[in-house]
Design a protein around this motif. Structure first.
Motif, PDB file in Angstrom:
ATOM      1  N   LYS A  30       5.936  -0.190  10.347  1.00 28.80           N
ATOM      2  CA  LYS A  30       5.138   0.788   9.608  1.00 28.80           C
ATOM      3  C   LYS A  30       4.420   0.123   8.425  1.00 28.80           C
ATOM      4  O   LYS A  30       3.289   0.486   8.103  1.00 28.80           O
ATOM      5  N   LEU A  31       5.076  -0.825   7.782  1.00 19.55           N
ATOM      6  CA  LEU A  31       4.436  -1.559   6.693  1.00 19.55           C
ATOM      7  C   LEU A  31       3.239  -2.353   7.201  1.00 19.55           C
ATOM      8  O   LEU A  31       2.201  -2.435   6.540  1.00 19.55           O
ATOM      9  N   LEU A  32       3.373  -2.939   8.393  1.00 19.99           N
ATOM     10  CA  LEU A  32       2.278  -3.721   8.971  1.00 19.99           C
ATOM     11  C   LEU A  32       1.069  -2.857   9.316  1.00 19.99           C
ATOM     12  O   LEU A  32      -0.054  -3.370   9.412  1.00 19.99           O
ATOM     13  N   ALA A  33       1.266  -1.569   9.504  1.00 15.68           N
ATOM     14  CA  ALA A  33       0.153  -0.673   9.819  1.00 15.68           C
ATOM     15  C   ALA A  33      -0.801  -0.527   8.637  1.00 15.68           C
ATOM     16  O   ALA A  33      -1.971  -0.196   8.815  1.00 15.68           O
ATOM     17  N   ASN A  34      -0.313  -0.779   7.433  1.00 17.95           N
ATOM     18  CA  ASN A  34      -1.144  -0.715   6.234  1.00 17.95           C
ATOM     19  C   ASN A  34      -1.957  -2.002   6.125  1.00 17.95           C
ATOM     20  O   ASN A  34      -1.393  -3.098   6.108  1.00 17.95           O
ATOM     21  N   PRO A  35      -3.285  -1.925   6.040  1.00 16.25           N
ATOM     22  CA  PRO A  35      -4.099  -3.141   5.992  1.00 16.25           C
ATOM     23  C   PRO A  35      -3.838  -4.011   4.755  1.00 16.25           C
ATOM     24  O   PRO A  35      -4.108  -5.208   4.781  1.00 16.25           O
ATOM     25  N   ASN A  36      -3.294  -3.443   3.695  1.00 14.43           N
ATOM     26  CA  ASN A  36      -2.979  -4.226   2.499  1.00 14.43           C
ATOM     27  C   ASN A  36      -1.612  -4.890   2.564  1.00 14.43           C
ATOM     28  O   ASN A  36      -1.217  -5.577   1.628  1.00 14.43           O
ATOM     29  N   MET A  37      -0.889  -4.679   3.639  1.00 14.92           N
ATOM     30  CA  MET A  37       0.469  -5.208   3.754  1.00 14.92           C
ATOM     31  C   MET A  37       0.610  -6.210   4.902  1.00 14.92           C
ATOM     32  O   MET A  37       1.694  -6.392   5.438  1.00 14.92           O
ATOM     33  N   ILE A  85       8.503 -12.387  -9.226  1.00 16.16           N
ATOM     34  CA  ILE A  85       8.112 -11.736  -7.975  1.00 16.16           C
ATOM     35  C   ILE A  85       6.587 -11.755  -7.833  1.00 16.16           C
ATOM     36  O   ILE A  85       6.055 -12.015  -6.754  1.00 16.16           O
ATOM     37  N   MET A  86       5.880 -11.509  -8.924  1.00 18.14           N
ATOM     38  CA  MET A  86       4.422 -11.506  -8.864  1.00 18.14           C
ATOM     39  C   MET A  86       3.860 -12.904  -8.626  1.00 18.14           C
ATOM     40  O   MET A  86       2.846 -13.051  -7.936  1.00 18.14           O
ATOM     41  N   VAL A  87       4.498 -13.928  -9.162  1.00 12.85           N
ATOM     42  CA  VAL A  87       4.063 -15.298  -8.861  1.00 12.85           C
ATOM     43  C   VAL A  87       4.207 -15.556  -7.366  1.00 12.85           C
ATOM     44  O   VAL A  87       3.317 -16.119  -6.725  1.00 12.85           O
ATOM     45  N   THR A  92       1.772 -16.090  -1.993  1.00  9.91           N
ATOM     46  CA  THR A  92       1.693 -15.601  -0.611  1.00  9.91           C
ATOM     47  C   THR A  92       0.282 -15.145  -0.266  1.00  9.91           C
ATOM     48  O   THR A  92      -0.256 -15.514   0.781  1.00  9.91           O
ATOM     49  N   HIS A  93      -0.322 -14.359  -1.135  1.00  9.20           N
ATOM     50  CA  HIS A  93      -1.675 -13.856  -0.858  1.00  9.20           C
ATOM     51  C   HIS A  93      -2.707 -14.985  -0.877  1.00  9.20           C
ATOM     52  O   HIS A  93      -3.640 -14.972  -0.071  1.00  9.20           O
ATOM     53  N   THR A  99      -7.614 -12.613  -0.819  1.00  2.72           N
ATOM     54  CA  THR A  99      -8.062 -12.632  -2.212  1.00  2.72           C
ATOM     55  C   THR A  99      -8.380 -11.245  -2.766  1.00  2.72           C
ATOM     56  O   THR A  99      -8.471 -11.087  -3.982  1.00  2.72           O
ATOM     57  N   ARG A 100      -8.531 -10.255  -1.916  1.00  6.01           N
ATOM     58  CA  ARG A 100      -8.865  -8.902  -2.360  1.00  6.01           C
ATOM     59  C   ARG A 100      -7.789  -8.313  -3.278  1.00  6.01           C
ATOM     60  O   ARG A 100      -8.102  -7.561  -4.195  1.00  6.01           O
ATOM     61  N   VAL A 101      -6.524  -8.639  -3.044  1.00  9.87           N
ATOM     62  CA  VAL A 101      -5.437  -8.050  -3.828  1.00  9.87           C
ATOM     63  C   VAL A 101      -5.008  -8.919  -5.008  1.00  9.87           C
ATOM     64  O   VAL A 101      -4.194  -8.483  -5.821  1.00  9.87           O
ATOM     65  N   LEU A 102      -5.546 -10.114  -5.120  1.00  9.30           N
ATOM     66  CA  LEU A 102      -5.134 -11.017  -6.191  1.00  9.30           C
ATOM     67  C   LEU A 102      -5.378 -10.474  -7.599  1.00  9.30           C
ATOM     68  O   LEU A 102      -4.525 -10.666  -8.465  1.00  9.30           O
TER      69      LEU A 102
END
Length: 125
Positions: A30-37, A85-87, A92-93, A99-102
Motif C-alpha cells: 500500500k505504501l508503494l502505491a503512493n508515488p511519493n513513497m 532520520i532525515m539525513v 536515500t532520495h 529530487t522533488r521531495v528533497l
C-alpha cells in the motif's frame, strides 16, 4: 524564543507522528502505491516498521518530556534522532534521484537541528 521552539517542536511532532503512523499502519504494498513513497522498494517490511516506530517515538519525545517536565533532556535528543532520520532520507532520495521531495527533507532537517541546538543550549528547560 521559547514559544517559537514549542511551535517548531509541535510542527515537527505532527509531521513525524503522521509519517510514522503511516508506515506502521499500512502494508509495504500500500505504501508503494503512493508515488511519493517509491523509496520503500529499497527497504524490507521490518525496516519500514522500525523507521515508523522511530518516527513516532521521536515525535512523542519532542513534546512529552518538556510538557510533563520529566527528563526534559530527551527533547533535544529526540530532535537529534529525527535529524539523523532525515539525513538518511536525504541520502536515500538523492541516491534514487528523487529530487522533488528533497526540499521538504532539508527544511525538516534544519528545523530538527535548530530545535536540538537551542534546547541543548541557550533555551534548555
Amino acid at each position: 524564543m521559547n514559544v517559537f521552539l514549542w511551535i517548531v517542536a509541535g510542527v515537527l511532532a505532527a509531521f513525524f507522528l503522521a509519517a510514522g503512523a503511516n508506515k506502521l499502519s499500512q502494508s509495504r504494498r500500500k505504501l508503494l502505491a503512493n508515488p511519493n513513497m517509491q523509496w520503500v522498494e529499497d527497504f524490507s517490511p521490518g525496516t519500514l516498521k522500525l523507521i515508523g516506530t522511530a518516527e513516532v517515538l521521536g515525535a512523542l519525545g519532542l513534546i512529552l518530556p518538556g510538557a510533563l517536565d520529566i527528563a526534559p533532556i530527551l527533547v533535544p535528543l529526540a530532535a537529534l534522532g529525527l535529524a539523523v532520520i532525515m539525513v538518511g532520507a536525504i541520502i536515500t532520495h538523492t541516491r534514487r534521484k528523487e529530487t522533488r521531495v528533497l526540499p521538504i527533507n532539508v527544511v525538516v532537517l534544519i528545523l530538527a537541528v535548530l530545535l536540538a541546538v537551542f534546547r541543548f543550549g541557550p533555551n534548555s528547560f
